[in-house]
Design a protein around this motif. Structure first.
Motif, mmCIF file in Angstrom:
data_model
loop_
_atom_site.group_PDB
_atom_site.id
_atom_site.type_symbol
_atom_site.label_atom_id
_atom_site.label_comp_id
_atom_site.label_asym_id
_atom_site.label_seq_id
_atom_site.Cartn_x
_atom_site.Cartn_y
_atom_site.Cartn_z
ATOM 1 N N VAL A 265 0.821 -1.206 0.000
ATOM 2 C CA VAL A 265 0.000 0.000 0.000
ATOM 3 C C VAL A 265 0.859 1.261 0.000
ATOM 4 O O VAL A 265 0.533 2.235 -0.678
ATOM 5 C CB VAL A 265 -0.980 -0.003 1.198
ATOM 6 N N THR A 266 1.964 1.245 0.708
ATOM 7 C CA THR A 266 2.831 2.421 0.771
ATOM 8 C C THR A 266 3.359 2.782 -0.612
ATOM 9 O O THR A 266 3.340 3.947 -1.012
ATOM 10 C CB THR A 266 3.990 2.185 1.751
ATOM 11 N N ALA B 205 0.453 4.055 -2.784
ATOM 12 C CA ALA B 205 0.079 5.412 -2.375
ATOM 13 C C ALA B 205 1.083 6.430 -2.911
ATOM 14 O O ALA B 205 0.686 7.497 -3.395
ATOM 15 C CB ALA B 205 -0.018 5.500 -0.859
ATOM 16 N N PRO C 173 -0.971 6.638 2.512
ATOM 17 C CA PRO C 173 -1.651 5.335 2.552
ATOM 18 C C PRO C 173 -3.067 5.441 3.125
ATOM 19 O O PRO C 173 -3.990 4.801 2.630
ATOM 20 C CB PRO C 173 -0.743 4.480 3.441
ATOM 21 N N TRP C 174 -3.227 6.267 4.149
ATOM 22 C CA TRP C 174 -4.541 6.438 4.763
ATOM 23 C C TRP C 174 -5.541 7.038 3.766
ATOM 24 O O TRP C 174 -6.667 6.576 3.640
ATOM 25 C CB TRP C 174 -4.417 7.319 6.007
ATOM 26 N N HIS D 91 -6.439 4.376 1.182
ATOM 27 C CA HIS D 91 -7.383 3.397 1.746
ATOM 28 C C HIS D 91 -8.806 3.951 1.716
ATOM 29 O O HIS D 91 -9.738 3.283 1.265
ATOM 30 C CB HIS D 91 -7.022 3.061 3.195
ATOM 31 N N ARG D 92 -8.946 5.159 2.199
ATOM 32 C CA ARG D 92 -10.277 5.781 2.288
ATOM 33 C C ARG D 92 -10.881 5.997 0.907
ATOM 34 O O ARG D 92 -12.050 5.683 0.663
ATOM 35 C CB ARG D 92 -10.155 7.112 3.037
ATOM 36 N N PHE E 76 -10.069 4.490 -1.963
ATOM 37 C CA PHE E 76 -10.302 3.215 -2.643
ATOM 38 C C PHE E 76 -11.575 2.556 -2.126
ATOM 39 O O PHE E 76 -12.404 2.088 -2.895
ATOM 40 C CB PHE E 76 -9.096 2.287 -2.443
ATOM 41 N N ARG E 77 -11.739 2.550 -0.823
ATOM 42 C CA ARG E 77 -12.930 1.934 -0.224
ATOM 43 C C ARG E 77 -14.202 2.666 -0.653
ATOM 44 O O ARG E 77 -15.223 2.045 -0.943
ATOM 45 C CB ARG E 77 -12.807 1.885 1.285
ATOM 46 N N THR F 58 -11.893 -2.957 0.642
ATOM 47 C CA THR F 58 -10.507 -2.551 0.859
ATOM 48 C C THR F 58 -9.645 -2.989 -0.326
ATOM 49 O O THR F 58 -10.045 -3.840 -1.125
ATOM 50 C CB THR F 58 -9.945 -3.201 2.142
ATOM 51 N N MET F 59 -8.457 -2.427 -0.409
ATOM 52 C CA MET F 59 -7.524 -2.838 -1.460
ATOM 53 C C MET F 59 -7.140 -4.303 -1.290
ATOM 54 O O MET F 59 -6.966 -5.018 -2.273
ATOM 55 C CB MET F 59 -6.272 -1.964 -1.448
ATOM 56 N N ARG F 60 -7.019 -4.767 -0.042
ATOM 57 C CA ARG F 60 -6.674 -6.156 0.215
ATOM 58 C C ARG F 60 -7.766 -7.085 -0.313
ATOM 59 O O ARG F 60 -7.486 -8.098 -0.960
ATOM 60 C CB ARG F 60 -6.453 -6.383 1.711
#
Length: 190
Positions: free
Chosen positions: A83-84, A87, A94-95, A98-99, A101-102, A108-110
């Motif tokens: 993720v780093t 990003a 990264p935060w 995440h937000r 993408f969701r 989540t990306m995962r």
């Protein structure tokens, strides 16, 4: 310069997915400002402009950043999720990524990455050895592949192989659809 301006406007419209009238990002002004500074090296100037344009476009339209990351994940689904690095490629924290993408994909990306890997296995055919399939799609162990496969399909690979072809195709189609929460962006396609 004219072609760059047209491309910029089209790319901005695709990233925006709506009317451009309420947007503060000005693609044409960026083209004019960049090309006005250097006329000696048009190729170098174009490359410089393109980097600045993509950076600013992704900052102005976070959903475009999410689509860009989704495209990167699709292109490299066999690799581990970092993720780093993702990003930094879209110049977000990264935060924030995440937000964003969701919000764009509803997962989540995962989760997205895991679904991509299972879809890759389904499209390649899970008729062979599960260990080899797991390694081919990027898992280090069959156990992790089985866990994700069951999470995405509700079945083990063995149970999936026993299904009729049309049921298997439906599962793959449903999984493919789950990865397209919003209309596909053509701006970052190869």
């Amino acid at each position: 310069q004219v072609h760059a301006g047209r491309w910029a406007h089209r790319a901005h419209a695709v990233a925006h997915q709506s009317s451009l009238s309420s947007c503060s990002f000005r693609d044409q002004a960026l083209v004019l400002a960049t090309f006005a500074t250097s006329v000696d090296d048009p190729v170098g100037t174009c490359g410089c402009w393109l980097q600045i344009f993509v950076r600013d476009l992704l900052r102005a339209h976070p959903s475009a950043s999410a689509w860009h990351v989704a495209d990167l994940l699709r292109a490299e689904s066999h690799r581990a999720l970092d993720v780093t690095t993702l990003a930094s490629r879209v110049q977000m924290s990264p935060w924030q990524l995440h937000r964003t993408f969701r919000a764009q994909f509803g997962m989540t990306m995962r989760d997205y990455h895991g679904r991509l890997r299972v879809l890759t296995a389904l499209e390649a055919g899970v008729d062979g050895k599960s260990e080899a399939t797991a390694l081919d799609v990027g898992y280090k162990s069959r156990k992790n592949f089985y866990r994700q496969f069951r999470r995405c399909t509700g079945l083990t690979p063995t149970e999936f192989r026993r299904l009729p072809d049309e049921r298997r195709q439906k599962i793959a189609t449903d999984l493919r659809r789950s990865l397209r929460h919003s209309p596909d962006s053509a701006i970052f396609k190869n």
